[in-house]
Design a protein around this motif. Structure first.
Motif, PDB file in Angstrom:
ATOM      1  N   THR A   1       0.859  -1.189   0.000  1.00  0.00           N
ATOM      2  CA  THR A   1       0.000   0.000   0.000  1.00  0.00           C
ATOM      3  C   THR A   1       0.889   1.231   0.000  1.00  0.00           C
ATOM      4  O   THR A   1       1.773   1.342   0.861  1.00  0.00           O
ATOM      5  N   VAL A   2       0.690   2.130  -0.972  1.00  0.00           N
ATOM      6  CA  VAL A   2       1.464   3.380  -0.969  1.00  0.00           C
ATOM      7  C   VAL A   2       0.569   4.521  -0.490  1.00  0.00           C
ATOM      8  O   VAL A   2      -0.588   4.621  -0.885  1.00  0.00           O
ATOM      9  N   ILE A   3       1.129   5.368   0.372  1.00  0.00           N
ATOM     10  CA  ILE A   3       0.372   6.525   0.885  1.00  0.00           C
ATOM     11  C   ILE A   3       0.758   7.758   0.085  1.00  0.00           C
ATOM     12  O   ILE A   3       1.942   8.062  -0.067  1.00  0.00           O
TER      13      ILE A   3
ATOM     14  N   ILE B   1      -4.078   9.301   1.286  1.00  0.00           N
ATOM     15  CA  ILE B   1      -4.831   8.063   1.063  1.00  0.00           C
ATOM     16  C   ILE B   1      -3.860   6.914   0.756  1.00  0.00           C
ATOM     17  O   ILE B   1      -2.904   7.095  -0.004  1.00  0.00           O
ATOM     18  N   GLY B   2      -4.111   5.775   1.363  1.00  0.00           N
ATOM     19  CA  GLY B   2      -3.339   4.564   1.060  1.00  0.00           C
ATOM     20  C   GLY B   2      -3.968   3.874  -0.149  1.00  0.00           C
ATOM     21  O   GLY B   2      -5.186   3.741  -0.221  1.00  0.00           O
ATOM     22  N   ILE B   3      -3.134   3.456  -1.096  1.00  0.00           N
ATOM     23  CA  ILE B   3      -3.643   2.827  -2.325  1.00  0.00           C
ATOM     24  C   ILE B   3      -2.948   1.483  -2.549  1.00  0.00           C
ATOM     25  O   ILE B   3      -1.719   1.381  -2.473  1.00  0.00           O
TER      26      ILE B   3
ATOM     27  N   VAL C   1       2.648  -1.167   4.370  1.00  0.00           N
ATOM     28  CA  VAL C   1       2.168   0.200   4.129  1.00  0.00           C
ATOM     29  C   VAL C   1       3.383   1.126   4.101  1.00  0.00           C
ATOM     30  O   VAL C   1       4.141   1.189   5.072  1.00  0.00           O
ATOM     31  N   VAL C   2       3.566   1.836   2.971  1.00  0.00           N
ATOM     32  CA  VAL C   2       4.733   2.717   2.856  1.00  0.00           C
ATOM     33  C   VAL C   2       4.290   4.145   2.510  1.00  0.00           C
ATOM     34  O   VAL C   2       3.581   4.379   1.539  1.00  0.00           O
ATOM     35  N   ASP C   3       4.691   5.073   3.380  1.00  0.00           N
ATOM     36  CA  ASP C   3       4.352   6.476   3.204  1.00  0.00           C
ATOM     37  C   ASP C   3       5.307   7.080   2.179  1.00  0.00           C
ATOM     38  O   ASP C   3       6.519   7.132   2.407  1.00  0.00           O
ATOM     39  N   CYS C   4       4.751   7.523   1.047  1.00  0.00           N
ATOM     40  CA  CYS C   4       5.574   8.079  -0.031  1.00  0.00           C
ATOM     41  C   CYS C   4       5.354   9.587  -0.170  1.00  0.00           C
ATOM     42  O   CYS C   4       5.594  10.162  -1.228  1.00  0.00           O
ATOM     43  N   THR C   5       4.887  10.255   0.879  1.00  0.00           N
ATOM     44  CA  THR C   5       4.610  11.694   0.774  1.00  0.00           C
ATOM     45  C   THR C   5       5.834  12.527   1.136  1.00  0.00           C
ATOM     46  O   THR C   5       5.917  13.696   0.770  1.00  0.00           O
TER      47      THR C   5
END
Ligand code: TXA
Ligand code: MG
Length: 314
Positions: free
Chosen positions: A91-93, A111-113, A176-180
């Protein structure tokens, strides 16, 4: 509410399209889906799961084009991960578009996708013709469901439909990885491993909540994955406990103590795949204590140990 059990993708998809909530299989765990653009349906998910309303949901897509309706921008880091892995247990955020209702993200602007790899999940998502929000299809706090029977146990009478599929291949929730931000941050470990993500972007790190800080992923602060039985982690091979009534063991090596109920796994992958179902079986048998063998924290072992530690904290 009567819960329909079905193997028909079109029947399940039609229920989503008409505003219902449907549990469906994915390669990680079963999810509970609703149309991401239908606020009423999303509200039903929070109710059915008794999920705290500050815990955001993940969007599930059936094709890559759908990302554009969900994410305001696709950051270069996210782009690299999507190209390398999707469809995947990842899941990418990303920053969300205005179109995504705030109830889906628990008021976050991100949003997580995720695009599931499981064939039935993909066919179902395509048939729905809209991205779905889907948390794990368990009651909040219980172990995630890895088969439709576990969904039925928690949610019969609370959801419109359960799409019956196979046992989940992986058995632990997605990475889940936060990419922001500047560098990717893993908020939840999973089957796409730290090592795999670092091969694409070496700066990727696992996020650790520091004291006095609000966790980045609201889900991290909630009680999780816990069976009713007490969970105790034990060192591999070394453990020798007094034999007790109603105790169980799961791990890789046969324990040196008497046990009422045990699952010996052939690999860390099998351990990960079966642990949540084993927890549920233990609760059905009124087991009091579950001993879980520790594993090395690398590859999927990192995610497995994360879930075991959380289960043992409750
Ligand atoms: O494998 C999975 O991810 C499964 C299947 C059904 O796809 N879904 C799942 O969803 O595990 P859920 O809701 O049980 O867990 C989602 C996790 C929570 O810890 C939540 O806090 C975090 O992802 N999360 C979701 N959106 C987020 C966001 N915008 N920012 C930070 N964390 C987020
Ligand atoms: Mg969950």
């Amino acid at each position: 509410m009567k819960t329909i059990l079905t193997k028909s993708i079109s029947q399940a998809a039609n229920i989503v399209i008409s505003g219902g909530i449907v549990a469906f299989p994915t390669e990680t765990v079963y999810g509970l889906g609703a149309d991401i653009f239908n606020e009423n349906a999303i509200e039903k998910i929070f109710k059915a799961k008794q999920r705290p309303n500050d815990n955001p949901l993940i969007a599930h897509i059936g094709n890559l084009m759908q990302i554009n309706s969900l994410a305001k921008i696709i950051t270069p880091n996210a782009q690299k991960f999507i190209e390398a892995f999707f469809p995947a247990p990842l899941t990418v955020i990303l920053p969300k578009t205005k179109k995504v209702p705030l109830i889906a993200t628990a008021n976050l602007e991100t949003i997580g996708i995720r695009m599931p790899k499981n064939k039935l999940a993909q066919d179902f998502l395509r048939e729905c013709k809209t991205p779905l929000v889907a948390p794990s299809a368990n009651l909040s706090g219980k172990p995630s469901p890895t088969n439709w029977q576990a969904v039925y146990e928690d949610l019969n009478g609370k959801v419109d439909c359960i799409l019956k599929g196979e046992v989940s291949e992986i058995g632990l929730e997605s990475t889940v990885v936060d990419c922001t931000g500047e560098n990717p941050l893993i908020l939840r470990t999973g089957a796409i491993t730290l090592e795999q993500l670092q091969e694409i972007i070496p700066e990727t790190k696992v996020y650790k909540v520091s004291r006095n800080e609000q966790p980045k992923s609201p889900g991290l602060k909630h009680k999780h994955y816990s069976p009713t039985a007490k969970v105790i982690l034990v060192e591999s091979g070394k453990c020798r406990v007094e034999s007790e009534k109603r105790s169980a063991f799961i791990g890789l090596e046969k324990p040196k103590f008497e046990i009422d109920f045990a699952k010996i796994c052939e690999s860390v992958e099998e351990y990960a795949q079966t642990v949540f179902d084993f927890f549920r079986q233990c609760d059905r048998k009124s087991i009091k204590t579950i001993y879980c063998e520790k594993v090395e924290e690398k590859g999927i072992g990192l995610a497995l140990m994360d879930r075991l530690k959380r289960a043992s904290e409750n």
